[in-house]
Design an enzyme around this catalytic site. Structure first.
Site, short mmCIF file in Angstrom:
data_model
loop_
_atom_site.label_atom_id
_atom_site.label_comp_id
_atom_site.label_asym_id
_atom_site.label_seq_id
_atom_site.Cartn_x
_atom_site.Cartn_y
_atom_site.Cartn_z
N LEU A 33 0.82 -1.23 0.00
CA LEU A 33 0.00 0.00 0.00
C LEU A 33 0.85 1.27 0.00
CD1 LEU A 33 -2.89 -1.01 2.45
CD2 LEU A 33 -2.74 -1.33 -0.02
N SER A 34 2.08 1.19 -0.51
CA SER A 34 2.92 2.39 -0.57
C SER A 34 2.45 3.35 -1.65
CB SER A 34 4.39 2.00 -0.82
OG SER A 34 4.52 1.37 -2.08
N SER A 124 10.34 -2.58 -18.11
CA SER A 124 10.11 -1.27 -18.71
C SER A 124 11.02 -1.04 -19.91
CB SER A 124 10.37 -0.18 -17.68
OG SER A 124 10.43 1.10 -18.27
N ALA A 125 10.52 -0.26 -20.86
CA ALA A 125 11.34 0.12 -22.01
C ALA A 125 12.52 0.99 -21.60
CB ALA A 125 10.48 0.87 -23.03
N TYR A 148 16.68 3.41 -11.81
CA TYR A 148 15.44 2.68 -12.04
C TYR A 148 15.61 1.67 -13.18
CZ TYR A 148 10.77 1.75 -13.92
OH TYR A 148 9.66 1.14 -14.42
N LYS A 152 15.70 -2.58 -13.06
CA LYS A 152 14.80 -3.41 -13.87
C LYS A 152 15.60 -4.43 -14.69
CE LYS A 152 10.52 -2.22 -13.04
NZ LYS A 152 9.57 -3.21 -12.48
N ASN A 178 4.44 3.31 -22.41
CA ASN A 178 3.84 4.34 -21.56
C ASN A 178 2.35 4.07 -21.36
OD1 ASN A 178 6.04 6.72 -21.33
ND2 ASN A 178 6.15 5.76 -23.34
N ARG A 230 6.62 9.67 -27.63
CA ARG A 230 6.45 8.46 -26.85
C ARG A 230 5.39 7.56 -27.47
NH1 ARG A 230 10.40 10.42 -25.34
NH2 ARG A 230 11.11 10.88 -23.22
#
Length: 332
Positions: A33-34, A124-125, A148, A152, A178, A230
């Protein structure tokens, strides 16, 4: 099948849970729940008409994760839980390595202990870094520019190495571009608890008068109108891809990486204009300087995902804007 979903009350996780429940998978959710609330769990129960096991725990709690896996005995884990802000990762790299890397290690350790052989991972890309060519396919070199992205990619490699030593195991990596939009009911959508990192929540705040303007970071890129380009994909297309991935995972290579994007590209100004035309609302904006690490343009080659999973990833940008606004209005 019994599916354990980490981060299942988050933006993409919650939409995937709804899709899985509609296909009668048995779910348990782990979420600390952050960046979500139990209201999302209530919405999932309302939309599905089903009960869902929920554990409010952190993936960094190794013993608790092992205990949950042992008791629930999942056939597959879909691993969404993690931190995802590029800018925050630069200022708090230790937290990103602890949660995104150590947390993934804990998940794999729990899988080994419980006999779970399948994992679908939310990547993630951003792992591609500055594109050497567009659209980016899965063979594009990986060279992430920030903590980040680095976490990943490390997590992807952890899973790959685990697959190599675990007999009859399967790992499916989805690299998102995205995601925007929301569930058609308007009951679940993107609702960050802190400052929004993604563009659509900010557009919605400006359009509904909660924020004065959208800051566009850079209008001097070598693109059609100077703003960044994007690939925006509807979150429900993402969720359906996870369900299809789960259904097809035994037919894929033991370790498979798939891009999830539309294969189309839009500038920031084009996104704003589409939102305004679709909703009739205005989005005031102002131009600021580029942020360190921001890319001029990146979009997906999605042919591999479409071919292997037999899915459609082409929901229109207008529909993404329409659904996002519906969620905002129902939850303001």
């Amino acid at each position: 099948m019994r599916i354990l979903v980490t981060g299942g009350l988050g933006y993409i996780g919650s939409h995937t849970c709804i899709d899985l429940l509609a296909k009668d998978f048995e779910l348990a959710i782990i979420d600390n729940l952050s960046n979500s609330t139990k209201n999302v769990l209530n919405s999932l129960k309302k939309l599905s008409g089903k009960q869902i096991q929920f554990f409010q725990n952190d993936i960094t709690d190794r013993d608790k994760i092992k205990s949950i896996c042992k008791d629930f005995s999942p056939d597959c884990i879909i691993h969404f839980a993690g931190l995802k802000s590029v800018s925050e990762s630069i200022s708090k790299p230790d937290e990103y390595y602890m949660i995104n890397v150590k947390g993934t290690e804990n998940i794999l350790d729990a899988m080994s202990a419980s006999g779970c052989k399948k994992i679908i991972f939310s990547s993630s890309a951003v792992v591609y870094g500055k594109p050497k060519y567009n659209p980016c396919d899965e063979n594009h070199p990986t060279s992430p520019l920030n903590p980040y992205g680095k976490t990943k990619l490390i997590a992807e490699n952890l899973i790959k190495d685990w697959i190599n030593i675990t007999q009859n195991s399967r790992g499916l990596i989805f690299r998102y571009f995205n995601p925007i939009g929301a569930h058609s009911s308007g009951l679940i959508g993107e609702s960050p608890l802190g400052n929004a990192n993604n563009i659509m929540p900010i557009i919605l705040d400006v359009a509904t008068g909660k924020k004065n303007y959208l800051t566009i970071f850079g209008n001097d890129y070598k693109t059609r109108d100077g703003t960044g380009i994007r690939d925006y994909i509807h979150v429900c297309d993402l969720s359906r891809a996870h369900t299809k991935g789960l259904q097809e995972i035994d037919n894929l290579e033991p370790f498979t990486i798939l891009n999830l994007g539309t294969g189309k590209n839009f500038t920031i100004f084009e996104l704003i204009k589409t939102f305004e035309k679709t909703t009739g609302l205005k989005v005031k904006n102002t131009i600021s300087s580029r942020r360190p690490g921001d890319l001029g343009e990146v979009w997906a080659s999605n042919e591999k995902a479409k071919n292997l999973l037999n899915i459609n990833l082409s929901t229109s940008l207008s529909r993404m804007c329409e659904d996002a606004l519906k969620f905002k209005r129902k939850n303001s």
